[in-house]
Scaffold this motif. Structure first.
Motif, PDB file in Angstrom:
ATOM      1  N   TYR A  33      -1.633  -8.449   5.490  1.00 19.33           N
ATOM      2  CA  TYR A  33      -1.160  -9.216   4.344  1.00 19.33           C
ATOM      3  C   TYR A  33       0.326  -9.518   4.482  1.00 19.33           C
ATOM      4  CZ  TYR A  33      -5.307  -6.902   2.461  1.00 19.33           C
ATOM      5  OH  TYR A  33      -6.577  -6.413   2.272  1.00 19.33           O
ATOM      6  N   GLU A  56      -7.612 -15.323   2.555  1.00 19.19           N
ATOM      7  CA  GLU A  56      -7.205 -15.868   1.269  1.00 19.19           C
ATOM      8  C   GLU A  56      -5.726 -16.196   1.317  1.00 19.19           C
ATOM      9  OE1 GLU A  56      -8.258 -13.340  -2.003  1.00 19.19           O
ATOM     10  OE2 GLU A  56      -7.673 -14.821  -3.506  1.00 19.19           O
ATOM     11  N   LEU A  95      -4.262  -2.485   5.920  1.00 14.37           N
ATOM     12  CA  LEU A  95      -5.267  -1.690   5.225  1.00 14.37           C
ATOM     13  C   LEU A  95      -6.423  -1.439   6.184  1.00 14.37           C
ATOM     14  CD1 LEU A  95      -5.695  -0.930   2.132  1.00 14.37           C
ATOM     15  CD2 LEU A  95      -7.074  -2.983   1.989  1.00 14.37           C
ATOM     16  N   GLY A  99     -12.283   2.219   2.531  1.00 10.87           N
ATOM     17  CA  GLY A  99     -12.506   3.006   1.327  1.00 10.87           C
ATOM     18  C   GLY A  99     -11.499   2.680   0.266  1.00 10.87           C
ATOM     19  N   GLU A 100     -11.453   3.493  -0.751  1.00  7.43           N
ATOM     20  CA  GLU A 100     -10.512   3.278  -1.838  1.00  7.43           C
ATOM     21  C   GLU A 100      -9.123   3.688  -1.367  1.00  7.43           C
ATOM     22  OE1 GLU A 100     -13.336   3.727  -5.775  1.00  7.43           O
ATOM     23  OE2 GLU A 100     -11.770   5.189  -5.398  1.00  7.43           O
ATOM     24  N   GLU A 101      -8.271   2.752  -1.250  1.00  7.91           N
ATOM     25  CA  GLU A 101      -6.956   3.036  -0.698  1.00  7.91           C
ATOM     26  C   GLU A 101      -6.022   1.920  -1.118  1.00  7.91           C
ATOM     27  OE1 GLU A 101      -8.862   1.596   3.358  1.00  7.91           O
ATOM     28  OE2 GLU A 101      -6.752   2.089   3.603  1.00  7.91           O
ATOM     29  N   GLY A 102      -4.761   2.167  -0.910  1.00  9.05           N
ATOM     30  CA  GLY A 102      -3.779   1.123  -1.129  1.00  9.05           C
ATOM     31  C   GLY A 102      -3.227   0.656   0.192  1.00  9.05           C
ATOM     32  N   TYR A 103      -2.519  -0.450   0.120  1.00  3.61           N
ATOM     33  CA  TYR A 103      -1.890  -0.962   1.326  1.00  3.61           C
ATOM     34  C   TYR A 103      -0.847   0.029   1.848  1.00  3.61           C
ATOM     35  CZ  TYR A 103      -3.090  -5.605  -0.638  1.00  3.61           C
ATOM     36  OH  TYR A 103      -3.710  -6.701  -1.182  1.00  3.61           O
ATOM     37  N   PHE A 105       2.693  -0.617   3.238  1.00  3.40           N
ATOM     38  CA  PHE A 105       3.673  -1.683   3.365  1.00  3.40           C
ATOM     39  C   PHE A 105       4.724  -1.333   4.401  1.00  3.40           C
ATOM     40  CE2 PHE A 105       3.119  -4.861   0.069  1.00  3.40           C
ATOM     41  CZ  PHE A 105       2.308  -4.245  -0.868  1.00  3.40           C
ATOM     42  N   GLY A 106       5.262  -2.376   5.024  1.00  6.38           N
ATOM     43  CA  GLY A 106       6.474  -2.204   5.800  1.00  6.38           C
ATOM     44  C   GLY A 106       7.685  -2.174   4.878  1.00  6.38           C
TER      45      GLY A 106
ATOM     46  N   TYR B  32     -10.227  -2.846  -9.872  1.00  9.38           N
ATOM     47  CA  TYR B  32      -9.599  -1.811  -9.065  1.00  9.38           C
ATOM     48  C   TYR B  32      -8.106  -1.872  -9.343  1.00  9.38           C
ATOM     49  CZ  TYR B  32      -8.901   1.110  -4.891  1.00  9.38           C
ATOM     50  OH  TYR B  32      -8.589   2.133  -4.034  1.00  9.38           O
ATOM     51  N   LEU B  34      -4.126   0.007  -9.010  1.00  8.95           N
ATOM     52  CA  LEU B  34      -3.312   0.847  -8.143  1.00  8.95           C
ATOM     53  C   LEU B  34      -1.917   0.999  -8.738  1.00  8.95           C
ATOM     54  CD1 LEU B  34      -4.687  -1.751  -6.271  1.00  8.95           C
ATOM     55  CD2 LEU B  34      -4.416   0.046  -4.560  1.00  8.95           C
ATOM     56  N   TYR B  36       2.024   1.759  -7.293  1.00 10.84           N
ATOM     57  CA  TYR B  36       2.911   1.859  -6.143  1.00 10.84           C
ATOM     58  C   TYR B  36       4.279   2.289  -6.628  1.00 10.84           C
ATOM     59  CZ  TYR B  36      -0.355  -0.718  -3.156  1.00 10.84           C
ATOM     60  OH  TYR B  36      -1.439  -1.098  -2.434  1.00 10.84           O
ATOM     61  N   GLY B  43       9.704  -0.704   1.404  1.00 14.74           N
ATOM     62  CA  GLY B  43       8.506  -1.344   0.881  1.00 14.74           C
ATOM     63  C   GLY B  43       7.821  -0.463  -0.142  1.00 14.74           C
ATOM     64  N   PRO B  44       6.958  -1.039  -0.972  1.00 14.08           N
ATOM     65  CA  PRO B  44       6.203  -0.226  -1.930  1.00 14.08           C
ATOM     66  C   PRO B  44       5.346   0.814  -1.204  1.00 14.08           C
ATOM     67  CG  PRO B  44       5.987  -2.576  -2.414  1.00 14.08           C
ATOM     68  CD  PRO B  44       6.630  -2.476  -1.079  1.00 14.08           C
ATOM     69  N   THR B  45       5.207   1.965  -1.824  1.00 15.27           N
ATOM     70  CA  THR B  45       4.390   3.053  -1.282  1.00 15.27           C
ATOM     71  C   THR B  45       3.224   3.308  -2.225  1.00 15.27           C
ATOM     72  OG1 THR B  45       6.353   4.072  -0.320  1.00 15.27           O
ATOM     73  CG2 THR B  45       4.395   5.462  -0.548  1.00 15.27           C
ATOM     74  N   PHE B  46       2.033   3.316  -1.692  1.00 13.89           N
ATOM     75  CA  PHE B  46       0.845   3.557  -2.511  1.00 13.89           C
ATOM     76  C   PHE B  46       0.873   4.979  -3.073  1.00 13.89           C
ATOM     77  CE2 PHE B  46      -3.356   3.564  -4.006  1.00 13.89           C
ATOM     78  CZ  PHE B  46      -4.029   4.663  -3.499  1.00 13.89           C
ATOM     79  N   SER B  49      -4.905   5.301  -7.084  1.00 11.24           N
ATOM     80  CA  SER B  49      -5.715   4.169  -7.518  1.00 11.24           C
ATOM     81  C   SER B  49      -6.845   4.647  -8.417  1.00 11.24           C
ATOM     82  CB  SER B  49      -6.285   3.441  -6.307  1.00 11.24           C
ATOM     83  OG  SER B  49      -7.155   4.290  -5.578  1.00 11.24           O
ATOM     84  N   GLY B  97     -12.709  -1.628  -3.273  1.00  8.03           N
ATOM     85  CA  GLY B  97     -12.060  -1.077  -2.092  1.00  8.03           C
ATOM     86  C   GLY B  97     -10.624  -1.544  -1.946  1.00  8.03           C
ATOM     87  N   GLY B  98     -10.221  -2.475  -2.739  1.00  3.70           N
ATOM     88  CA  GLY B  98      -8.815  -2.873  -2.743  1.00  3.70           C
ATOM     89  C   GLY B  98      -8.403  -3.751  -1.583  1.00  3.70           C
TER      90      GLY B  98
END
Lengths: 114, 114
Positions: A33, A56, A95, A99-103, A105-106, B32, B34, B36, B43-46, B49, B97-98
């Motif tokens: 992304y 997308e 990603l 499963g259920e997770e977040g990105y 990010f850099g 879903y 989340l 962050y 960057g944002p950290t997860f 969720s 699943g995000g």
């Protein structure tokens, strides 16, 4: 811990110039992304990429933008002719999609268009 | 069109007390959610969720509550620590699943006072 790497950390460019922002996602991740955050505003979705194609894109991601995964490790965002309003922090994320997770990010590339 | 809203731009809490960050959404297709955390120049950290089939998810000091009828979620941090000081973004997705695109809120800046 695996991380998403972005280069450069800061890019200054003249209006009308092309820029390429580079990202190395986590190696076993499948979804990629680009997001951006204009100063003081929210983080906005630009594009998602899966299986070597765009899955997308937002209305921000017009014909001036393109993405590429040229060699199986890098993931690039190209802006063909930059505008002043393209100045923002650009974040790459990836990603696994399993499963259920977040990105993950850099740390972002700060793009300044002058 | 703010589909995800964080109405409090900032919050200050004493160390050891509970921090409650709130988020409202308008899109009933979101399933879903989340949270962050973002430090400056990173960057944002997860964080955590929750899917729409649950109303609570807990991970250590962090608990997310979801009230689907009110289209509201909240993040509780207890006990709050100075290292929790950051900007917290609520985010939502309409794909399980995000791995779909995520819509972010504008963020709440949390300051935990020692």
């Amino acid at each position: 811990e695996p991380e998403v790497t972005q280069t450069p950390s800061h890019q200054v460019t003249q209006m009308g110039q092309e820029v390429i922002l580079r990202c190395v996602p986590i190696s076993n991740h499948l979804y990629f992304y680009w997001y951006r955050q204009i100063l003081g505003q929210k983080v906005e979705f630009l594009v998602s990429f899966y299986n070597n194609e765009i899955s997308e894109k937002s209305e921000i991601f017009d014909d001036q933008f393109s993405v590429e995964r040229p060699d199986g490790s890098n993931f690039t965002l190209k802006i063909r002719s930059t505008k002043l309003e393209d100045s923002a922090m650009y974040f790459c994320a990836s990603l696994t999609g399993t499963g259920e997770e977040g990105y993950t990010f850099g740390s972002g590339t700060r793009l300044t268009v002058v | 069109d703010q589909q995800v809203k964080q109405n409090s731009p900032s919050l200050s809490v004493q160390e050891g007390r509970i921090s409650i960050l709130n988020c409202d959404y308008t899109n009933s297709m979101f399933d879903y959610f989340l949270w962050y955390k973002k430090y400056p120049a990173e960057g944002p950290t997860f964080l955590i969720s929750i899917s729409s089939i649950k109303d609570k998810n807990e991970d250590g000091r962090f608990t997310v509550f979801l009230n689907k009828s009110a289209k509201h979620l909240s993040l509780h941090i207890v006990p709050s620590q100075p290292g929790d000081s950051a900007v917290y973004f609520c985010a939502a997705s309409d794909g399980s699943g995000g791995y779909q695109k995520v819509t972010f809120g504008t963020g709440t800046k949390l300051q935990v006072i020692p």
